[in-house]
Design an enzyme around this catalytic site. Structure first.
Site, mmCIF file in Angstrom:
data_model
loop_
_atom_site.group_PDB
_atom_site.id
_atom_site.type_symbol
_atom_site.label_atom_id
_atom_site.label_comp_id
_atom_site.label_asym_id
_atom_site.label_seq_id
_atom_site.Cartn_x
_atom_site.Cartn_y
_atom_site.Cartn_z
ATOM 1 N N HIS A 72 0.613 -1.044 0.058
ATOM 2 C CA HIS A 72 0.215 0.035 -0.034
ATOM 3 C C HIS A 72 0.880 1.346 -0.009
ATOM 4 O O HIS A 72 1.911 1.262 0.826
ATOM 5 C CB HIS A 72 -0.824 -0.187 1.072
ATOM 6 N N TYR A 201 -9.092 5.157 7.843
ATOM 7 C CA TYR A 201 -9.184 5.734 9.051
ATOM 8 C C TYR A 201 -10.241 6.762 9.161
ATOM 9 O O TYR A 201 -9.981 7.804 8.741
ATOM 10 C CB TYR A 201 -7.912 6.173 9.633
ATOM 11 N N PRO A 293 -4.417 -0.454 18.948
ATOM 12 C CA PRO A 293 -4.048 -0.685 17.588
ATOM 13 C C PRO A 293 -4.270 0.329 16.685
ATOM 14 O O PRO A 293 -4.059 0.093 15.196
ATOM 15 C CB PRO A 293 -5.157 -2.037 17.189
ATOM 16 N N LYS A 297 1.108 -0.731 15.323
ATOM 17 C CA LYS A 297 2.219 -0.733 15.813
ATOM 18 C C LYS A 297 2.844 -1.953 16.510
ATOM 19 O O LYS A 297 4.045 -2.256 16.717
ATOM 20 C CB LYS A 297 2.627 0.426 16.814
ATOM 21 N N TYR A 385 4.167 6.147 10.783
ATOM 22 C CA TYR A 385 2.973 5.115 10.383
ATOM 23 C C TYR A 385 3.927 4.193 9.553
ATOM 24 O O TYR A 385 3.854 2.861 9.771
ATOM 25 C CB TYR A 385 1.952 5.566 9.594
HETATM 26 P P1 RFL Z 1 1.456 -13.009 21.115
HETATM 27 O O1 RFL Z 1 1.125 -12.807 19.825
HETATM 28 O O2 RFL Z 1 0.487 -12.378 22.124
HETATM 29 O O3 RFL Z 1 2.291 -14.151 21.518
HETATM 30 C C1 RFL Z 1 2.382 -14.486 22.851
HETATM 31 C C2 RFL Z 1 2.590 -16.179 22.794
HETATM 32 O O4 RFL Z 1 3.012 -16.673 23.906
HETATM 33 C C3 RFL Z 1 2.006 -17.500 24.464
HETATM 34 N N1 RFL Z 1 1.973 -17.732 25.899
HETATM 35 C C4 RFL Z 1 2.825 -18.911 26.500
HETATM 36 N N2 RFL Z 1 3.713 -19.850 26.071
HETATM 37 C C5 RFL Z 1 4.108 -20.652 27.153
HETATM 38 N N3 RFL Z 1 4.061 -20.619 28.298
HETATM 39 C C6 RFL Z 1 3.304 -19.496 29.089
HETATM 40 N N4 RFL Z 1 3.320 -19.191 30.276
HETATM 41 C C7 RFL Z 1 2.648 -18.522 27.916
HETATM 42 N N5 RFL Z 1 1.989 -17.262 28.426
HETATM 43 C C8 RFL Z 1 1.555 -16.932 26.945
HETATM 44 C C9 RFL Z 1 0.561 -17.208 24.038
HETATM 45 O O5 RFL Z 1 -0.225 -18.418 23.690
HETATM 46 C C10 RFL Z 1 1.102 -16.576 22.708
HETATM 47 O O6 RFL Z 1 1.175 -17.739 21.502
HETATM 48 O O7 RFL Z 1 2.863 -11.795 21.397
HETATM 49 P P2 RFL Z 1 3.918 -11.481 20.558
HETATM 50 O O8 RFL Z 1 4.490 -12.551 19.890
HETATM 51 O O9 RFL Z 1 4.807 -10.299 21.321
HETATM 52 O O10 RFL Z 1 3.157 -10.462 19.191
HETATM 53 C C11 RFL Z 1 2.629 -9.187 19.598
HETATM 54 C C12 RFL Z 1 1.256 -9.106 18.519
HETATM 55 O O11 RFL Z 1 0.514 -10.329 18.522
HETATM 56 C C13 RFL Z 1 0.516 -7.894 18.715
HETATM 57 O O12 RFL Z 1 1.111 -6.621 19.315
HETATM 58 C C14 RFL Z 1 -0.421 -7.509 17.353
HETATM 59 O O13 RFL Z 1 -1.053 -8.392 17.165
HETATM 60 C C15 RFL Z 1 -0.977 -5.939 17.937
HETATM 61 N N6 RFL Z 1 -1.960 -5.863 17.021
HETATM 62 C C16 RFL Z 1 -1.341 -5.081 15.619
HETATM 63 N N7 RFL Z 1 -0.144 -4.787 15.667
HETATM 64 C C17 RFL Z 1 0.461 -4.262 14.422
HETATM 65 O O14 RFL Z 1 1.612 -4.103 14.349
HETATM 66 N N8 RFL Z 1 -0.427 -4.013 13.280
HETATM 67 C C18 RFL Z 1 -1.789 -4.135 13.464
HETATM 68 O O15 RFL Z 1 -2.287 -3.835 12.219
HETATM 69 C C19 RFL Z 1 -2.309 -4.635 14.624
HETATM 70 N N9 RFL Z 1 -3.600 -4.867 14.709
HETATM 71 C C20 RFL Z 1 -3.265 -5.589 16.936
HETATM 72 C C21 RFL Z 1 -4.106 -5.447 15.691
HETATM 73 C C22 RFL Z 1 -3.843 -6.381 18.102
HETATM 74 C C23 RFL Z 1 -5.017 -6.587 18.091
HETATM 75 N N10 RFL Z 1 -5.658 -7.215 19.254
HETATM 76 C C24 RFL Z 1 -6.729 -8.452 19.179
HETATM 77 C C25 RFL Z 1 -5.036 -7.117 20.581
HETATM 78 C C26 RFL Z 1 -5.651 -5.571 15.963
HETATM 79 C C27 RFL Z 1 -6.009 -6.116 17.026
HETATM 80 C C28 RFL Z 1 -7.557 -6.195 16.958
HETATM 81 C C1 PHB Z 2 -5.725 -4.755 10.465
HETATM 82 O O1 PHB Z 2 -5.693 -5.108 9.521
HETATM 83 O O2 PHB Z 2 -6.100 -5.696 11.462
HETATM 84 C C2 PHB Z 2 -5.289 -3.330 11.066
HETATM 85 C C3 PHB Z 2 -4.634 -2.383 10.371
HETATM 86 C C4 PHB Z 2 -4.422 -1.319 10.794
HETATM 87 C C5 PHB Z 2 -4.727 -1.130 12.090
HETATM 88 C C6 PHB Z 2 -5.136 -2.103 13.011
HETATM 89 C C7 PHB Z 2 -5.476 -3.121 12.525
HETATM 90 O O3 PHB Z 2 -4.532 0.354 12.613
#
Ligand code: RFL
Ligand code: PHB
Length: 392
Positions: A72, A201, A293, A297, A385
């Protein structure tokens, strides 16, 4: 069991770190509490900075990303019933972002690791980290019905926000900084072609909405909802009507509707734990920090932590110097705080205040109008961004 680096958590941070260490010839073991199916299906991020894409290339895990990732050139801001394109390449000297789902990154990394190593144990829950400030920390974990130990030279907590690694830091060392927001996101996946070429957005009358995508046939959308909202209170029709109202502009544009295949509510929070190292225990990703989110980041920060950490371990492996490992926490936190600030500003600028504060409303609109009118203001948004440079 014994290994050089014990990694707790098989999310994007833990899996990518394992892959990068493997490629530098260091051995490690990943312990993941959940099943493979669970971690591969967990719906989360979608927007990748160029540095994240580069890290996946470096890890040899970008084959499918290359074919299926959607590059994008910018995002669209909507407010006052108008659209404003923020053009990343012209504002940043050529940078772009890529849309590729976190679920797909996790599937790619899991498949590689199961095929080529290092060991990745599912349903292996870490229970405690012992002696983190000694030269030989130990992870106690439960796997296949019995308690086992993993003796390590180093332990990395990649166990997300609800993991155990952060709690192993002594209270006298830990400092935490946090902010809760008075709204949540209702996120949906829908089997319908996206109604846009780039992410939208929107600051609509009823609150914030975001249009993202997963593929040319699957849309991902979010709505600002009050905290405590139950996703079941929102019928499919109600969701589409509210999205259409928040994205509405005076120009000709329609939101395509389709079957909704997933629905969930996420609260919004900023949280930073300092420092990110205690003795031979290091934290990476959501285990150390989370952001709302709105700035996209979270995943990108997890990947930048891991890139710094992999380089620090490579230096240790090659030259026996622990200098980069000593600098790890400060280096990451500098970037973490920049992303925390950006995510906070984006969140505050785009969400409706639940108490309808008219003064705050006017400030929000004036911030958005400034970005639309000033190349300088737009360039600042674009730089944050698309991702600030890795400081190393
Ligand atoms: P995770 O993905 O939470 O993985 C942690 C893992 O550790 C396991 N775990 C254990 N394993 C063994 N023993 C234990 N005691 C344990 N306790 C926990 C868990 O089961 C899991 O598998 O952390 P990690 O790897 O640091 O990754 C971080 C990302 O997942 C998170 O920051 C992003 O998803 C945030 N986020 C977004 N980030 C972006 O950069 N761009 C985005 O567009 C974006 N959109 C989002 C998001 C997060 C969202 N939610 C649901 C919070 C959109 C949403 C809706
Ligand atoms: C997503 O695609 O899930 C997404 C993209 C941008 C954001 C948050 C989530 O700021």
């Amino acid at each position: 069991m014994r290994t050089t680096v014990g990694i707790i958590g098989g999310g994007p941070a833990g899996l990518l770190l394992a892959r990068l260490l493997h490629r530098t010839g260091m051995d490690c073991v990943v312990l993941e509490a959940r099943t493979r199916e669970y971690v591969e299906q967990r719906q989360r991020a979608g927007m990748l900075e160029q540095g994240t894409v580069d890290a996946l290339h470096e890890a040899g895990a970008a084959e499918r990303l290359k074919a299926e990732g959607m590059v994008h050139q910018g995002i669209e801001l909507r407010f006052d019933r108008e659209r404003h394109h923020i053009d990343f390449p012209t504002l940043t000297g050529g940078r772009t972002v890529t849309i590729y789902a976190q679920t797909e990154i996790v599937k790619d990394l899991v498949a590689l690791q199961l095929a080529e190593g290092p060991p990745l144990l599912f349903e292996a829950e870490a229970l405690a980290i012992e002696k983190p400030d000694s030269d030989s920390p130990v992870v106690r974990f439960r796997h296949e019905g019995r308690e086992q130990t993993l003796a390590c030279d180093w332990v990395v907590g990649c166990d997300g926000f609800h993991g155990i690694a952060r709690d192993t830091f002594p209270d006298t060392l830990s400092r935490t900084y946090e902010r809760d927001y008075p709204y949540s996101w209702l996120g949906i996946l829908a089997d319908v072609a996206p109604s846009c070429d780039e992410l939208i957005y929107a600051r609509g009358e009823g609150g914030f909405a975001l249009h993202s995508m997963r593929s040319p046939h699957v849309s991902r959308l979010y709505l600002q909802v009050p905290n405590g909202t139950d996703a079941d209170e929102w019928s499919d029709d109600r969701i589409w009507d509210e999205l259409a109202a928040r994205f509405a502009i005076d120009a000709d544009w329609t939101l395509h509707r389709g079957p909704i295949t997933a629905k969930s509510v996420t609260p919004m929070r900023s949280f930073v734990h300092e420092p990110m190292r205690h003795g031979r225990l290091l934290l990476a990703g959501d285990a150390a920090h989370i952001v709302p989110p709105t700035g996209a980041k979270g995943l990108n920060l997890a990947v930048s932590d891991v890139r710094v950490l992999a380089r620090a371990f490579a230096e240790l492996h090659r030259t026996k110097s622990g200098q980069l490992l000593d600098a790890y926490s400060d280096m990451c936190l500098a970037r973490v705080w920049q992303a925390t600030r950006f995510s906070y500003d984006m969140t505050k600028m785009l969400h409706a205040q639940p108490d309808g504060d008219a003064f705050e409303n006017r400030l929000q609109l004036s911030r958005l109008r400034r970005i639309a009118a000033s190349r300088h203001a737009a360039a600042e948004l674009a730089a944050n961004y698309t991702g600030l440079p890795l400081l190393m």
